[in-house]
Design a protein around this motif. Structure first.
Motif, PDB file in Angstrom:
ATOM      1  N   ALA A   1       0.854  -1.184   0.000  1.00 37.57           N
ATOM      2  CA  ALA A   1       0.000   0.000   0.000  1.00 37.57           C
ATOM      3  C   ALA A   1       0.884   1.226   0.000  1.00 37.57           C
ATOM      4  N   GLY A   2       0.581   2.174  -0.855  1.00 36.50           N
ATOM      5  CA  GLY A   2       1.355   3.407  -0.927  1.00 36.50           C
ATOM      6  C   GLY A   2       0.999   4.351   0.210  1.00 36.50           C
ATOM      7  N   GLY A   3       1.996   4.964   0.815  1.00 34.45           N
ATOM      8  CA  GLY A   3       1.750   5.934   1.878  1.00 34.45           C
ATOM      9  C   GLY A   3       0.929   5.345   2.995  1.00 34.45           C
ATOM     10  N   ARG A   4       0.105   6.163   3.641  1.00 37.18           N
ATOM     11  CA  ARG A   4      -0.764   5.700   4.721  1.00 37.18           C
ATOM     12  C   ARG A   4      -2.058   5.189   4.130  1.00 37.18           C
ATOM     13  N   ASP A   5      -2.195   3.885   4.079  1.00 37.15           N
ATOM     14  CA  ASP A   5      -3.387   3.230   3.528  1.00 37.15           C
ATOM     15  C   ASP A   5      -3.713   3.740   2.131  1.00 37.15           C
ATOM     16  N   GLY A   6      -2.688   4.122   1.389  1.00 38.03           N
ATOM     17  CA  GLY A   6      -2.876   4.635   0.038  1.00 38.03           C
ATOM     18  C   GLY A   6      -3.128   3.504  -0.941  1.00 38.03           C
ATOM     19  N   PRO A   7      -3.181   3.839  -2.228  1.00 38.16           N
ATOM     20  CA  PRO A   7      -3.449   2.826  -3.250  1.00 38.16           C
ATOM     21  C   PRO A   7      -2.304   1.813  -3.347  1.00 38.16           C
ATOM     22  N   GLU A   8      -2.622   0.667  -3.870  1.00 36.91           N
ATOM     23  CA  GLU A   8      -1.627  -0.390  -4.024  1.00 36.91           C
ATOM     24  C   GLU A   8      -0.567   0.010  -5.033  1.00 36.91           C
ATOM     25  N   TYR A   9       0.644  -0.452  -4.798  1.00 39.20           N
ATOM     26  CA  TYR A   9       1.716  -0.246  -5.758  1.00 39.20           C
ATOM     27  C   TYR A   9       2.372  -1.594  -6.047  1.00 39.20           C
ATOM     28  N   VAL A  10       3.069  -1.652  -7.165  1.00 43.68           N
ATOM     29  CA  VAL A  10       3.815  -2.846  -7.542  1.00 43.68           C
ATOM     30  C   VAL A  10       5.191  -2.391  -8.004  1.00 43.68           C
ATOM     31  N   VAL A  11       6.240  -3.051  -7.513  1.00 43.06           N
ATOM     32  CA  VAL A  11       7.603  -2.757  -7.952  1.00 43.06           C
ATOM     33  C   VAL A  11       8.164  -4.040  -8.549  1.00 43.06           C
ATOM     34  N   ARG A  12       8.651  -3.939  -9.767  1.00 44.36           N
ATOM     35  CA  ARG A  12       9.235  -5.096 -10.439  1.00 44.36           C
ATOM     36  C   ARG A  12      10.682  -4.776 -10.797  1.00 44.36           C
ATOM     37  N   THR A  13      11.606  -5.605 -10.312  1.00 41.13           N
ATOM     38  CA  THR A  13      13.016  -5.419 -10.632  1.00 41.13           C
ATOM     39  C   THR A  13      13.268  -5.955 -12.034  1.00 41.13           C
ATOM     40  N   LEU A  14      13.879  -5.131 -12.881  1.00 42.95           N
ATOM     41  CA  LEU A  14      14.106  -5.498 -14.270  1.00 42.95           C
ATOM     42  C   LEU A  14      15.533  -5.953 -14.543  1.00 42.95           C
ATOM     43  N   VAL A  15      16.459  -5.601 -13.647  1.00 47.05           N
ATOM     44  CA  VAL A  15      17.846  -6.046 -13.766  1.00 47.05           C
ATOM     45  C   VAL A  15      18.222  -6.662 -12.428  1.00 47.05           C
ATOM     46  N   ARG A  16      18.521  -7.957 -12.419  1.00 48.21           N
ATOM     47  CA  ARG A  16      18.883  -8.633 -11.183  1.00 48.21           C
ATOM     48  C   ARG A  16      20.385  -8.852 -11.157  1.00 48.21           C
ATOM     49  N   GLY A  17      20.931  -8.901  -9.964  1.00 41.02           N
ATOM     50  CA  GLY A  17      22.337  -9.231  -9.835  1.00 41.02           C
ATOM     51  C   GLY A  17      23.217  -8.024  -9.614  1.00 41.02           C
ATOM     52  N   HIS A  18      24.500  -8.282  -9.556  1.00 46.96           N
ATOM     53  CA  HIS A  18      25.516  -7.261  -9.265  1.00 46.96           C
ATOM     54  C   HIS A  18      26.052  -6.733 -10.590  1.00 46.96           C
ATOM     55  N   HIS A  19      25.337  -5.781 -11.160  1.00 44.89           N
ATOM     56  CA  HIS A  19      25.673  -5.234 -12.472  1.00 44.89           C
ATOM     57  C   HIS A  19      25.938  -3.738 -12.382  1.00 44.89           C
ATOM     58  N   GLN A  20      26.370  -3.144 -13.461  1.00 47.35           N
ATOM     59  CA  GLN A  20      26.658  -1.716 -13.492  1.00 47.35           C
ATOM     60  C   GLN A  20      25.397  -0.875 -13.553  1.00 47.35           C
ATOM     61  N   MET A  21      24.289  -1.484 -13.916  1.00 47.01           N
ATOM     62  CA  MET A  21      23.033  -0.768 -14.063  1.00 47.01           C
ATOM     63  C   MET A  21      21.939  -1.503 -13.302  1.00 47.01           C
ATOM     64  N   GLN A  22      21.036  -0.749 -12.704  1.00 48.78           N
ATOM     65  CA  GLN A  22      19.869  -1.304 -12.035  1.00 48.78           C
ATOM     66  C   GLN A  22      18.633  -0.662 -12.654  1.00 48.78           C
ATOM     67  N   ALA A  23      17.541  -1.415 -12.743  1.00 46.45           N
ATOM     68  CA  ALA A  23      16.302  -0.872 -13.308  1.00 46.45           C
ATOM     69  C   ALA A  23      15.105  -1.488 -12.597  1.00 46.45           C
ATOM     70  N   GLN A  24      14.100  -0.644 -12.343  1.00 45.14           N
ATOM     71  CA  GLN A  24      12.864  -1.098 -11.719  1.00 45.14           C
ATOM     72  C   GLN A  24      11.689  -0.433 -12.402  1.00 45.14           C
ATOM     73  N   GLU A  25      10.569  -1.156 -12.438  1.00 47.13           N
ATOM     74  CA  GLU A  25       9.324  -0.607 -12.956  1.00 47.13           C
ATOM     75  C   GLU A  25       8.371  -0.460 -11.775  1.00 47.13           C
ATOM     76  N   PHE A  26       7.856   0.759 -11.579  1.00 45.06           N
ATOM     77  CA  PHE A  26       6.897   1.036 -10.522  1.00 45.06           C
ATOM     78  C   PHE A  26       5.528   1.199 -11.161  1.00 45.06           C
ATOM     79  N   VAL A  27       4.518   0.508 -10.632  1.00 43.51           N
ATOM     80  CA  VAL A  27       3.142   0.667 -11.085  1.00 43.51           C
ATOM     81  C   VAL A  27       2.351   1.184  -9.891  1.00 43.51           C
ATOM     82  N   GLY A  28       1.653   2.310 -10.077  1.00 44.24           N
ATOM     83  CA  GLY A  28       0.971   2.954  -8.963  1.00 44.24           C
ATOM     84  C   GLY A  28       1.974   3.780  -8.186  1.00 44.24           C
ATOM     85  N   ASP A  29       1.636   4.090  -6.953  1.00 47.80           N
ATOM     86  CA  ASP A  29       2.524   4.905  -6.134  1.00 47.80           C
ATOM     87  C   ASP A  29       3.471   4.007  -5.366  1.00 47.80           C
TER      88      ASP A  29
END
Length: 196
Positions: free
Chosen positions: A92-120
């Motif tokens: 839940a985002g914030g205090r009882d806020g809307p649901e959010y989803v975080v998806r990691t797009l780059v896994r592991g110990h790499h030079q770049m990291q990326a995540q996709e956030f859906v919602g807050d």
């Protein structure tokens, strides 16, 4: 490889970082607001921390959740993350806020990291990454506060922040999708403008 077992390896990274800082579990618990038993279970890979809990642990250890995850995974040459990958963080985002989803797009110990956030996510949380970060709005709109200015981004907009810039952001609606790409914290980015 069993992705759940791979994710649980974050415990070893937490323990290594805590010991390197010569901190007790009690000290990390006090700094993070999490319990000693829970932290012990995380370190011993018997509990999987939520994204928010991992961020609290990372803050207590003076690092980031991305760095702890990167230190937890073995390096991969090729790692495919499918669109239907179920390894996502929901909450839940914030205090009882809307649901959010975080998806990691780059896994592991790499030079770049990326995540996709859906919602807050946690709109009150301030970030200050060591290296550069790029935010791209895939769908919807987001507001990013950086350097005392608020930038409203809509679908297709991209905001680039150099390392060290304090910022926070929030989604303008529950269907907002934001892609965040950053140079990993373990990389020492060099500002090379040629001979001086």
């Amino acid at each position: 490889m069993d992705e759940h077992k791979e994710t649980l390896r974050v415990g070893a990274a937490v323990r290594r970082r805590r010991r390197a800082l010569e901190l007790t579990l009690a000290a990390v618990a006090e700094r993070s607001g999490l319990s000693v038993p829970f932290l012990s279970q995380v370190e011993n890979e018997r509990a999987r921390p939520s994204r928010r809990s991992l961020e609290k642990v990372a803050d207590a250890l003076g690092t980031t959740a991305v760095e702890l995850l990167a230190a937890a995974d073995p390096a991969h040459t090729v790692d495919l993350v499918r669109a239907d990958d179920r390894d996502v963080e929901r909450g839940a985002g914030g205090r009882d806020g809307p649901e959010y989803v975080v998806r990691t797009l780059v896994r592991g110990h790499h030079q770049m990291q990326a995540q996709e956030f859906v919602g807050d996510h946690d709109p009150g949380r301030e970030f200050q990454l060591r290296n550069d970060v790029l935010m791209h709005v895939i769908e919807g709109a987001a507001e990013v506060e950086a350097e005392g200015r608020v930038h409203r981004l809509v679908r297709g907009d991209t905001l680039y922040l150099t390392g060290g810039v304090r910022h926070r952001w929030r989604a303008a609606g529950p269907d907002t999708r934001v892609l965040v790409v950053a140079v990993a914290e373990h990389i020492e980015a060099v500002d090379d403008h040629g001979p001086k």
